[in-house]
Write a protein that holds these residues in place. Sequence first.
Motif, PDB file in Angstrom:
ATOM      1  N   LEU A   1      -6.087   4.210   7.346  1.00 13.49           N
ATOM      2  CA  LEU A   1      -6.263   2.778   7.126  1.00 13.49           C
ATOM      3  C   LEU A   1      -5.625   2.010   8.276  1.00 13.49           C
ATOM      4  N   VAL A   2      -6.443   1.318   9.045  1.00 19.55           N
ATOM      5  CA  VAL A   2      -5.929   0.448  10.113  1.00 19.55           C
ATOM      6  C   VAL A   2      -5.952  -0.973   9.558  1.00 19.55           C
ATOM      7  N   GLN A   3      -4.771  -1.533   9.357  1.00 15.85           N
ATOM      8  CA  GLN A   3      -4.698  -2.848   8.718  1.00 15.85           C
ATOM      9  C   GLN A   3      -5.318  -3.910   9.625  1.00 15.85           C
ATOM     10  N   LEU A   4      -6.152  -4.763   9.049  1.00 14.77           N
ATOM     11  CA  LEU A   4      -6.776  -5.879   9.763  1.00 14.77           C
ATOM     12  C   LEU A   4      -6.120  -7.181   9.302  1.00 14.77           C
TER      13      LEU A   4
ATOM     14  N   ASP B   1     -11.251   2.647   3.833  1.00 15.93           N
ATOM     15  CA  ASP B   1     -11.629   1.230   3.724  1.00 15.93           C
ATOM     16  C   ASP B   1     -13.135   1.062   3.518  1.00 15.93           C
TER      17      ASP B   1
ATOM     18  N   PHE C   1     -15.310   0.799   5.882  1.00 21.56           N
ATOM     19  CA  PHE C   1     -15.796  -0.196   6.855  1.00 21.56           C
ATOM     20  C   PHE C   1     -16.693   0.413   7.937  1.00 21.56           C
TER      21      PHE C   1
ATOM     22  N   ILE D   1     -15.841  -7.453   4.779  1.00 25.06           N
ATOM     23  CA  ILE D   1     -14.849  -6.861   3.870  1.00 25.06           C
ATOM     24  C   ILE D   1     -15.194  -7.142   2.411  1.00 25.06           C
TER      25      ILE D   1
ATOM     26  N   LYS E   1       0.845  -1.202   0.000  1.00 21.78           N
ATOM     27  CA  LYS E   1       0.000   0.000   0.000  1.00 21.78           C
ATOM     28  C   LYS E   1       0.882   1.254   0.000  1.00 21.78           C
TER      29      LYS E   1
HETATM   30  N1  GUN Z   1      -7.051  -6.846   5.704  1.00 21.43           N
HETATM   31  C1  GUN Z   1      -7.399  -7.569   4.616  1.00 21.43           C
HETATM   32  N2  GUN Z   1      -8.019  -6.783   3.704  1.00 21.43           N
HETATM   33  C2  GUN Z   1      -8.051  -5.545   4.238  1.00 21.43           C
HETATM   34  C3  GUN Z   1      -8.551  -4.292   3.766  1.00 21.43           C
HETATM   35  O1  GUN Z   1      -9.111  -4.170   2.676  1.00 21.43           O
HETATM   36  N3  GUN Z   1      -8.375  -3.237   4.604  1.00 21.43           N
HETATM   37  C4  GUN Z   1      -7.791  -3.349   5.823  1.00 21.43           C
HETATM   38  N4  GUN Z   1      -7.687  -2.263   6.576  1.00 21.43           N
HETATM   39  N5  GUN Z   1      -7.317  -4.497   6.292  1.00 21.43           N
HETATM   40  C5  GUN Z   1      -7.448  -5.584   5.491  1.00 21.43           C
END
Ligand code: GUN
Length: 283
Positions: A96-99, A121, A123, A170, A54
């Motif tokens: 963006l907080v990665q999950l 995201d 979300f 997601i 990213k």
């Molecule tokens: N982990 C897997 N896919 C994603 C995504 O689209 N965004 C975030 N923030 N974490 C993820």
Amino acid sequence: MSATLIDGKAISQQLLADVAAKVSQRSSEGKRAPCLAVVLIGSDAASAVYVNNKKKACEKVGIKSLSYEYGSDFTQEQLLALVDELNANDEVDGILVQLPLPAHLDVQQIIERIRPDKDVDGFHPYNVGRLAVKMPLMRPCTPRGVMIMLEQSGVDVMGKDVVIVGASNIVGRPQALEMLLARATVTVCHSKTKDLAAEVGRADIVVAGVGIPNFIKGEWVKPGAVVIDVGINRLDTGKLCGDVEFEIAKERASMITPVPGGVGPMTIATLMQNTLDACELHD
Ligand code: GUN
């Protein structure tokens, strides 16, 4: 018959080039570059790779990226404070907080703390709701990427029978909303679906997002269907594979996405588009 491959790499590169051109146009108009804050907590190896990709994509298109990386001892209070700080920072367009987050952290509380206009995201429940009422603001990257991919491949979704396998926050759920917005007839299948083979077998377009290698059998696919495989699974051999039995499905489908090189690159390119969109909201 062998299906045409949908080249996600090429389509994503075109999208990245479009974003780069718009960022450069902003600069020539004296406007600031978009800025994405990327937050990574803990030591998940796959997440580290995604976050790196990213940041590299940001660099490629002229988007500024800020990186916040902390160990798995980072607390909920610290993470909420970081989100508050980024929410208040006028230089930051996207957060963006990665999950996934480490298990001790409350993911939903974090997501709901991000300002909806910085939620690249898509979300946050506000953004999910906006998509549900046909007024999208920030749209989840993977499902939006799938829609761009279909459009660029000349697949008209309107009126088609679309079957989505997987109901995650997601992929599956927002994909269903995107497809409804595009006026498809949508079925969402999940672990309690009675006859998955029959559901998949009547789909004009199948979107697979379950995260289980080869879960969708190639022989279920209706001849001439379009198959979009969102799964990225690593086998014991180290090889990547999707959720669909590719070799068999490609002999029945009219178009299919490969893994790797299909949906994967679209997700990151769409994140760049979302960050640019957020920046334009903040002008
Ligand atoms: N982990 C897997 N896919 C994603 C995504 O689209 N965004 C975030 N923030 N974490 C993820």
